[in-house]
Design a protein around this motif. Structure first.
Motif, PDB file in Angstrom:
ATOM      1  N   GLU A  81       0.858  -1.173   0.000  1.00  0.00           N
ATOM      2  CA  GLU A  81       0.000   0.000   0.000  1.00  0.00           C
ATOM      3  C   GLU A  81       0.902   1.233   0.000  1.00  0.00           C
ATOM      4  OE1 GLU A  81      -3.314  -0.049  -0.096  1.00  0.00           O
ATOM      5  OE2 GLU A  81      -3.406  -2.234  -0.066  1.00  0.00           O
ATOM      6  N   GLU A 101      -2.148   6.396  10.250  1.00  0.00           N
ATOM      7  CA  GLU A 101      -2.882   5.857   9.104  1.00  0.00           C
ATOM      8  C   GLU A 101      -2.995   4.337   9.186  1.00  0.00           C
ATOM      9  OE1 GLU A 101      -4.971   5.799   5.451  1.00  0.00           O
ATOM     10  OE2 GLU A 101      -4.637   7.314   6.999  1.00  0.00           O
ATOM     11  N   ARG A 104      -5.674   3.395  11.525  1.00  0.00           N
ATOM     12  CA  ARG A 104      -7.004   3.621  10.943  1.00  0.00           C
ATOM     13  C   ARG A 104      -7.389   2.501   9.988  1.00  0.00           C
ATOM     14  NH1 ARG A 104      -9.522   5.507   6.526  1.00  0.00           N
ATOM     15  NH2 ARG A 104      -7.579   5.706   5.360  1.00  0.00           N
ATOM     16  N   ARG A 105      -6.412   2.077   9.155  1.00  0.00           N
ATOM     17  CA  ARG A 105      -6.714   1.067   8.138  1.00  0.00           C
ATOM     18  C   ARG A 105      -6.728  -0.354   8.698  1.00  0.00           C
ATOM     19  NH1 ARG A 105      -3.749   2.364   2.381  1.00  0.00           N
ATOM     20  NH2 ARG A 105      -3.936   4.640   2.377  1.00  0.00           N
ATOM     21  N   TRP A 106      -5.838  -0.610   9.635  1.00  0.00           N
ATOM     22  CA  TRP A 106      -5.684  -1.971  10.171  1.00  0.00           C
ATOM     23  C   TRP A 106      -5.726  -1.912  11.697  1.00  0.00           C
ATOM     24  CZ3 TRP A 106      -2.121  -0.012   6.495  1.00  0.00           C
ATOM     25  CH2 TRP A 106      -2.320  -0.477   5.192  1.00  0.00           C
TER      26      TRP A 106
END
Length: 224
Positions: A81, A101, A104-106
C-alpha cells in the motif's frame, strides 16, 4: 466443574511502515556512481526492501510512504500500500503520521518502522525480529534494531499509542535512552543498511535482492 484453560492472547499483527525518498534525491552518499546509476540503485534498494517485507510471514501490510508517483506504482505492483509523504522534511513526523494511518486502516496492528535501505533483507530473518518486537509491544514496550555499525537504527516498533521513533544521527542511543529494547542483533540482513559505497559493496558481497542485483551488475562483479 473443571477449571477453564487460560485464554491465549491473540497474536499481534504488524504493519511495516517504509518511508522512501524519491530516487532523484535518495542515497546521496553513493558518490561516484553517476547520477543516473545512483537513482537506479536507490530505487532498486527500496524495491528489494519492500519486496522482502511484503513476503514476510505475519506482516499484515506494508505501507510505503513516498511522494514519487512512479515509484509508488512499482511498490503497488509488489503488493504494498502507498501513501504520500505528509512531512517530507521530518522522517520521524512522517513515520508518526504513517502509524496513525496504519491504525485507521488496520486496527489492532503494531506499527513497525523499517528503513528502505536493506537490499539483502531476508523474510525469514525479518519474521524472527518481528516476533521479538511483537512480544515487547504486547507488554507495552518499544523495541529497535541497531544497524550494522551499532549507531543507527534500521527498525523501530512500539504499541500504536506510544509510537515515538527517534531516527537520525545516533538514533540507536536515543532509542535506547528512551527505553526501547534492543532486538534482532543476530539478524544480519535486517541490520545491513546501505548509506555509502562501502555499505553497498558489503551488501553485494552478502547477497541482495533481484532489483539491486540488476542495478549493480557491474559493481557486483568487481566486488566478487
Amino acid at each position: 466443574m473443571p477449571a477453564l484453560p487460560p485464554l491465549q492472547a491473540a497474536p499481534l499483527r504488524c504493519v511495516l511502515l517504509v518511508p522512501v525518498k524519491p530516487p532523484a534525491h535518495g542515497k546521496s552518499r553513493l558518490v561516484g556512481l553517476g547520477e543516473d546509476v545512483r537513482r537506479r540503485v536507490a530505487e532498486a534498494i527500496a524495491l528489494d526492501t519492500a519486496q522482502a517485507a511484503a513476503a514476510t510471514p505475519g506482516v499484515e501490510a506494508v505501507l510505503v510512504v513516498t511522494d514519487d508517483f512512479r515509484l509508488a506504482s512499482s511498490m503497488r505492483a509488489l503488493g504494498c500500500e502507498v501513501v504520500p509523504d505528509g512531512a517530507s522534511e521530518d522522517l520521524n513526523a512522517t513515520l508518526v503520521q504513517a502509524a496513525v494511518e496504519a491504525a485507521r486502516r488496520w486496527p489492532g496492528t503494531v506499527p513497525v518502522a523499517l528503513c528502505a535501505d536493506l537490499p539483502g533483507l531476508r523474510p525469514v530473518e525479518l519474521a524472527q525480529v518481528l516476533r521479538e518486537v511483537e512480544q515487547h509491544a504486547r507488554a507495552g514496550r518499544s523495541a529497535f534494531v541497531p544497524d550494522r555499525a551499532g549507531t543507527g537504527t534500521t527498525l523501530y516498533a512500539a504499541p500504536a499509542g506510544h509510537f515515538d521513533p527517534q531516527f537520525g544521527v545516533g538514533s540507536a542511543a536515543r532509542h535506547r535512552d528512551a527505553g526501547a529494547v534492543e532486538s534482532g542483533t543476530a539478524a544480519t540482513s535486517v541490520r545491513t543498511d546501505v548509506d555509502d559505497l562501502d555499505d553497498l559493496d558489503a551488501a553485494l558481497a552478502a547477497g541482495v535482492g533481484p532489483h539491486t542485483t540488476r542495478a549493480c551488475a557491474g559493481r557486483a562483479t568487481r566486488s566478487g
